[in-house]
Design a protein around this motif. Structure first.
Motif, PDB file in Angstrom:
ATOM      1  N   UNK A  17      78.509  22.621  45.797  1.00  0.00           N
ATOM      2  CA  UNK A  17      78.237  21.962  44.439  1.00  0.00           C
ATOM      3  C   UNK A  17      79.019  20.903  44.086  1.00  0.00           C
ATOM      4  N   UNK A  18      80.323  20.938  44.557  1.00  0.00           N
ATOM      5  CA  UNK A  18      81.197  19.920  44.265  1.00  0.00           C
ATOM      6  C   UNK A  18      80.605  18.382  44.875  1.00  0.00           C
ATOM      7  N   UNK A  23      79.024  12.940  44.343  1.00  0.00           N
ATOM      8  CA  UNK A  23      78.007  12.014  44.826  1.00  0.00           C
ATOM      9  C   UNK A  23      77.440  11.193  43.554  1.00  0.00           C
ATOM     10  N   UNK A  24      77.226  11.982  42.413  1.00  0.00           N
ATOM     11  CA  UNK A  24      76.539  11.361  41.315  1.00  0.00           C
ATOM     12  C   UNK A  24      77.661  10.505  40.671  1.00  0.00           C
ATOM     13  N   UNK A  25      78.899  10.991  40.311  1.00  0.00           N
ATOM     14  CA  UNK A  25      79.988  10.290  39.564  1.00  0.00           C
ATOM     15  C   UNK A  25      81.241  10.986  40.382  1.00  0.00           C
ATOM     16  N   UNK A  26      82.094   9.917  41.090  1.00  0.00           N
ATOM     17  CA  UNK A  26      83.306  10.532  41.569  1.00  0.00           C
ATOM     18  C   UNK A  26      84.546  10.659  40.380  1.00  0.00           C
ATOM     19  N   UNK A  27      84.032  10.345  39.161  1.00  0.00           N
ATOM     20  CA  UNK A  27      85.135  10.694  38.224  1.00  0.00           C
ATOM     21  C   UNK A  27      84.666  11.832  37.294  1.00  0.00           C
ATOM     22  N   UNK A  28      83.548  12.458  37.722  1.00  0.00           N
ATOM     23  CA  UNK A  28      83.105  13.419  36.965  1.00  0.00           C
ATOM     24  C   UNK A  28      84.009  14.770  36.599  1.00  0.00           C
ATOM     25  N   UNK A  29      84.226  15.309  35.484  1.00  0.00           N
ATOM     26  CA  UNK A  29      85.033  16.414  35.359  1.00  0.00           C
ATOM     27  C   UNK A  29      84.215  17.886  35.368  1.00  0.00           C
ATOM     28  N   UNK A  30      84.996  18.740  35.806  1.00  0.00           N
ATOM     29  CA  UNK A  30      84.377  20.165  35.743  1.00  0.00           C
ATOM     30  C   UNK A  30      84.832  20.625  34.425  1.00  0.00           C
ATOM     31  N   UNK A  77      88.746  15.887  42.841  1.00  0.00           N
ATOM     32  CA  UNK A  77      89.903  16.526  43.187  1.00  0.00           C
ATOM     33  C   UNK A  77      89.877  17.876  43.586  1.00  0.00           C
ATOM     34  N   UNK A  78      88.987  18.611  42.951  1.00  0.00           N
ATOM     35  CA  UNK A  78      88.276  20.058  43.132  1.00  0.00           C
ATOM     36  C   UNK A  78      87.819  19.988  44.476  1.00  0.00           C
TER      37      UNK A  78
END
Length: 97
Positions: A17-18, A23-30, A77-78
């Motif tokens: 999942x991560x 891949x879509x956005x390295x800065x994406x937040x969960x 990070x996750x």
């Protein structure tokens, strides 16, 4: 000690999942409803291998201290954490017939 099959399934799914998010956005937040689910998955893994140093270093994402800190959970990070947990669990044992 028996092999933690449930923890392995969870960490494998978490890594997959991560990887999609990163891949879509390295800065994406969960965020949102994914945070308590992520926290529960990490909690299940922690119970399976509680003495591992990587597991001991994990923070409780839903703790008052973490929420109060204002820190965000970046998917990249996750992913690092999930991959380290996967390494701590190790490969599934080979069955010999």
């Amino acid at each position: 000690m028996s092999y933690p099959y449930d923890a392995k399934r969870r960490v494998t799914a978490l890594v997959k999942s991560l990887q999609v998010l990163v891949q879509r956005d390295p800065e994406q937040e969960v965020q949102g409803i994914a945070l308590p689910v992520l926290d529960a998955a990490l909690g299940a893994i922690k119970q399976s291998i509680p003495h591992d140093p990587v597991v001991k270093a994990l923070v409780d994402l839903m703790s008052a201290d973490f929420i109060g800190s204002g820190d965000t959970v970046r998917a990249a990070d996750m992913l690092v954490v999930a991959e380290q947990l996967d390494a701590a669990i190790g490969p599934r044992p080979m069955f010999v017939a």
